[in-house]
Design a protein around this motif. Structure first.
Motif, PDB file in Angstrom:
ATOM      1  N   ARG A  12     -14.037  43.792  74.981  1.00  0.00           N
ATOM      2  CA  ARG A  12     -12.715  44.199  75.456  1.00  0.00           C
ATOM      3  C   ARG A  12     -12.826  45.462  76.306  1.00  0.00           C
ATOM      4  NH1 ARG A  12     -10.715  47.998  71.408  1.00  0.00           N
ATOM      5  NH2 ARG A  12     -12.315  48.188  69.843  1.00  0.00           N
ATOM      6  N   GLU A  13     -11.750  45.759  77.011  1.00  0.00           N
ATOM      7  CA  GLU A  13     -11.738  46.931  77.878  1.00  0.00           C
ATOM      8  C   GLU A  13     -12.036  48.187  77.075  1.00  0.00           C
ATOM      9  OE1 GLU A  13      -9.016  48.884  81.389  1.00  0.00           O
ATOM     10  OE2 GLU A  13      -8.066  47.524  79.972  1.00  0.00           O
ATOM     11  N   GLY A  14     -12.879  49.047  77.632  1.00  0.00           N
ATOM     12  CA  GLY A  14     -13.257  50.299  76.983  1.00  0.00           C
ATOM     13  C   GLY A  14     -14.539  50.208  76.181  1.00  0.00           C
ATOM     14  N   ASP A  15     -15.039  48.981  75.940  1.00  0.00           N
ATOM     15  CA  ASP A  15     -16.307  48.841  75.221  1.00  0.00           C
ATOM     16  C   ASP A  15     -17.452  49.374  76.067  1.00  0.00           C
ATOM     17  OD1 ASP A  15     -15.287  47.701  72.919  1.00  0.00           O
ATOM     18  OD2 ASP A  15     -15.777  45.649  73.491  1.00  0.00           O
ATOM     19  N   LEU A  16     -18.441  49.908  75.393  1.00  0.00           N
ATOM     20  CA  LEU A  16     -19.672  50.350  76.036  1.00  0.00           C
ATOM     21  C   LEU A  16     -20.707  49.274  75.779  1.00  0.00           C
ATOM     22  CD1 LEU A  16     -19.529  54.047  74.806  1.00  0.00           C
ATOM     23  CD2 LEU A  16     -18.704  53.123  76.981  1.00  0.00           C
ATOM     24  N   VAL A  17     -21.277  48.732  76.849  1.00  0.00           N
ATOM     25  CA  VAL A  17     -22.203  47.607  76.731  1.00  0.00           C
ATOM     26  C   VAL A  17     -23.538  47.939  77.365  1.00  0.00           C
ATOM     27  CG1 VAL A  17     -20.394  45.849  76.628  1.00  0.00           C
ATOM     28  CG2 VAL A  17     -21.288  46.531  78.844  1.00  0.00           C
ATOM     29  N   GLU A  18     -24.571  47.204  76.921  1.00  0.00           N
ATOM     30  CA  GLU A  18     -25.895  47.391  77.507  1.00  0.00           C
ATOM     31  C   GLU A  18     -26.621  46.061  77.569  1.00  0.00           C
ATOM     32  OE1 GLU A  18     -28.789  49.629  75.255  1.00  0.00           O
ATOM     33  OE2 GLU A  18     -27.708  49.184  73.408  1.00  0.00           O
ATOM     34  N   ASP A  19     -27.590  46.017  78.468  1.00  0.00           N
ATOM     35  CA  ASP A  19     -28.466  44.862  78.628  1.00  0.00           C
ATOM     36  C   ASP A  19     -29.794  45.360  79.164  1.00  0.00           C
ATOM     37  OD1 ASP A  19     -29.685  42.437  79.065  1.00  0.00           O
ATOM     38  OD2 ASP A  19     -28.607  42.030  80.915  1.00  0.00           O
ATOM     39  N   ASP A  20     -30.829  45.240  78.367  1.00  0.00           N
ATOM     40  CA  ASP A  20     -32.174  45.648  78.796  1.00  0.00           C
ATOM     41  C   ASP A  20     -32.195  47.064  79.369  1.00  0.00           C
ATOM     42  OD1 ASP A  20     -33.169  43.175  78.019  1.00  0.00           O
ATOM     43  OD2 ASP A  20     -32.845  42.295  79.997  1.00  0.00           O
ATOM     44  N   GLY A  21     -31.486  47.987  78.727  1.00  0.00           N
ATOM     45  CA  GLY A  21     -31.477  49.376  79.162  1.00  0.00           C
ATOM     46  C   GLY A  21     -30.430  49.729  80.199  1.00  0.00           C
ATOM     47  N   THR A  22     -29.776  48.732  80.788  1.00  0.00           N
ATOM     48  CA  THR A  22     -28.698  48.986  81.741  1.00  0.00           C
ATOM     49  C   THR A  22     -27.410  49.141  80.954  1.00  0.00           C
ATOM     50  OG1 THR A  22     -29.797  47.627  83.405  1.00  0.00           O
ATOM     51  CG2 THR A  22     -27.464  48.085  83.745  1.00  0.00           C
ATOM     52  N   LYS A  23     -26.735  50.282  81.116  1.00  0.00           N
ATOM     53  CA  LYS A  23     -25.529  50.554  80.342  1.00  0.00           C
ATOM     54  C   LYS A  23     -24.321  50.684  81.252  1.00  0.00           C
ATOM     55  CE  LYS A  23     -27.867  52.802  76.535  1.00  0.00           C
ATOM     56  NZ  LYS A  23     -27.881  53.969  75.652  1.00  0.00           N
ATOM     57  N   GLY A  24     -23.161  50.403  80.678  1.00  0.00           N
ATOM     58  CA  GLY A  24     -21.930  50.533  81.426  1.00  0.00           C
ATOM     59  C   GLY A  24     -20.717  50.478  80.526  1.00  0.00           C
ATOM     60  N   LYS A  25     -19.542  50.675  81.138  1.00  0.00           N
ATOM     61  CA  LYS A  25     -18.266  50.649  80.431  1.00  0.00           C
ATOM     62  C   LYS A  25     -17.442  49.482  80.957  1.00  0.00           C
ATOM     63  CE  LYS A  25     -14.972  53.526  81.428  1.00  0.00           C
ATOM     64  NZ  LYS A  25     -14.150  54.714  81.589  1.00  0.00           N
ATOM     65  N   VAL A  26     -16.800  48.745  80.047  1.00  0.00           N
ATOM     66  CA  VAL A  26     -15.968  47.607  80.420  1.00  0.00           C
ATOM     67  C   VAL A  26     -14.621  48.115  80.918  1.00  0.00           C
ATOM     68  CG1 VAL A  26     -14.878  45.485  79.602  1.00  0.00           C
ATOM     69  CG2 VAL A  26     -17.142  46.130  78.753  1.00  0.00           C
ATOM     70  N   VAL A  27     -14.219  47.672  82.100  1.00  0.00           N
ATOM     71  CA  VAL A  27     -12.958  48.074  82.728  1.00  0.00           C
ATOM     72  C   VAL A  27     -12.257  46.843  83.293  1.00  0.00           C
ATOM     73  CG1 VAL A  27     -13.791  50.382  83.344  1.00  0.00           C
ATOM     74  CG2 VAL A  27     -14.061  48.505  84.964  1.00  0.00           C
ATOM     75  N   THR A  28     -10.963  46.968  83.561  1.00  0.00           N
ATOM     76  CA  THR A  28     -10.236  45.913  84.254  1.00  0.00           C
ATOM     77  C   THR A  28     -10.383  46.144  85.743  1.00  0.00           C
ATOM     78  OG1 THR A  28      -8.637  45.683  82.474  1.00  0.00           O
ATOM     79  CG2 THR A  28      -7.981  44.839  84.615  1.00  0.00           C
ATOM     80  N   GLY A  29     -10.700  45.085  86.474  1.00  0.00           N
ATOM     81  CA  GLY A  29     -10.900  45.218  87.913  1.00  0.00           C
ATOM     82  C   GLY A  29     -10.291  44.056  88.665  1.00  0.00           C
ATOM     83  N   GLY A  30     -10.328  44.146  89.969  1.00  0.00           N
ATOM     84  CA  GLY A  30      -9.812  43.096  90.820  1.00  0.00           C
ATOM     85  C   GLY A  30     -10.565  43.076  92.137  1.00  0.00           C
ATOM     86  N   ASN A  31     -10.323  42.028  92.914  1.00  0.00           N
ATOM     87  CA  ASN A  31     -10.959  41.962  94.215  1.00  0.00           C
ATOM     88  C   ASN A  31      -9.950  41.551  95.281  1.00  0.00           C
ATOM     89  OD1 ASN A  31     -10.688  39.155  94.121  1.00  0.00           O
ATOM     90  ND2 ASN A  31     -12.827  38.784  93.657  1.00  0.00           N
ATOM     91  N   SER A  32     -10.389  41.455  96.499  1.00  0.00           N
ATOM     92  CA  SER A  32      -9.500  41.151  97.621  1.00  0.00           C
ATOM     93  C   SER A  32      -8.983  39.714  97.614  1.00  0.00           C
ATOM     94  CB  SER A  32     -10.215  41.429  98.955  1.00  0.00           C
ATOM     95  OG  SER A  32     -11.359  40.611  99.074  1.00  0.00           O
ATOM     96  N   HIS A  33      -9.566  38.872  96.774  1.00  0.00           N
ATOM     97  CA  HIS A  33      -9.136  37.477  96.675  1.00  0.00           C
ATOM     98  C   HIS A  33      -8.102  37.286  95.563  1.00  0.00           C
ATOM     99  CE1 HIS A  33     -12.238  36.345  99.503  1.00  0.00           C
ATOM    100  NE2 HIS A  33     -13.112  37.019  98.773  1.00  0.00           N
ATOM    101  N   GLY A  34      -7.698  38.385  94.926  1.00  0.00           N
ATOM    102  CA  GLY A  34      -6.691  38.317  93.879  1.00  0.00           C
ATOM    103  C   GLY A  34      -7.225  38.053  92.487  1.00  0.00           C
ATOM    104  N   LYS A  35      -8.546  38.005  92.337  1.00  0.00           N
ATOM    105  CA  LYS A  35      -9.122  37.819  91.009  1.00  0.00           C
ATOM    106  C   LYS A  35      -8.977  39.107  90.221  1.00  0.00           C
ATOM    107  CE  LYS A  35     -13.317  36.780  88.438  1.00  0.00           C
ATOM    108  NZ  LYS A  35     -14.731  36.427  88.467  1.00  0.00           N
ATOM    109  N   ILE A  36      -8.454  39.006  89.010  1.00  0.00           N
ATOM    110  CA  ILE A  36      -8.333  40.149  88.114  1.00  0.00           C
ATOM    111  C   ILE A  36      -9.018  39.784  86.814  1.00  0.00           C
ATOM    112  CG2 ILE A  36      -6.744  41.608  86.801  1.00  0.00           C
ATOM    113  CD1 ILE A  36      -4.707  41.169  89.048  1.00  0.00           C
ATOM    114  N   GLY A  37      -9.821  40.685  86.309  1.00  0.00           N
ATOM    115  CA  GLY A  37     -10.533  40.406  85.065  1.00  0.00           C
ATOM    116  C   GLY A  37     -11.337  41.608  84.633  1.00  0.00           C
TER     117      GLY A  37
END
Length: 77
Positions: free
Chosen positions: A21-46
């Motif tokens: 869910r949004e706000g979770d801190l995730v990792e994969d093979d040492g790559t880390k990041g934060k889950v956020v809600t985003g969108g693109n120019s094609h109208g995809k939101i997720g």
């Protein structure tokens, strides 16, 4: 184990079956990041991941689909 992605409901679970869910801190093979809600120019939101090192990817491709939730941003404050 790969993360499971249910594209009909846009639910993604980590390698242990926990719903991501949004706000979770995730990792994969040492790559880390934060889950956020985003969108693109094609109208995809997720959900996507903002990498600690910079950059952004949709959650289902971060970076190869094998995710582990190791925390949540509220708990880190």
């Amino acid at each position: 184990m790969k993360a499971s992605v249910n594209y009909s409901s846009y639910e993604i679970k980590d390698d242990l079956g926990k719903l991501i869910r949004e706000g979770d801190l995730v990792e994969d093979d040492g790559t880390k990041g934060k889950v956020v809600t985003g969108g693109n120019s094609h109208g995809k939101i997720g959900l996507g991941v903002e990498y600690e090192a910079g950059g952004y990817d949709w959650l289902d491709v971060f970076p190869n689909g094998t995710l582990h939730v190791y925390g949540h941003e509220e708990a880190e404050k």
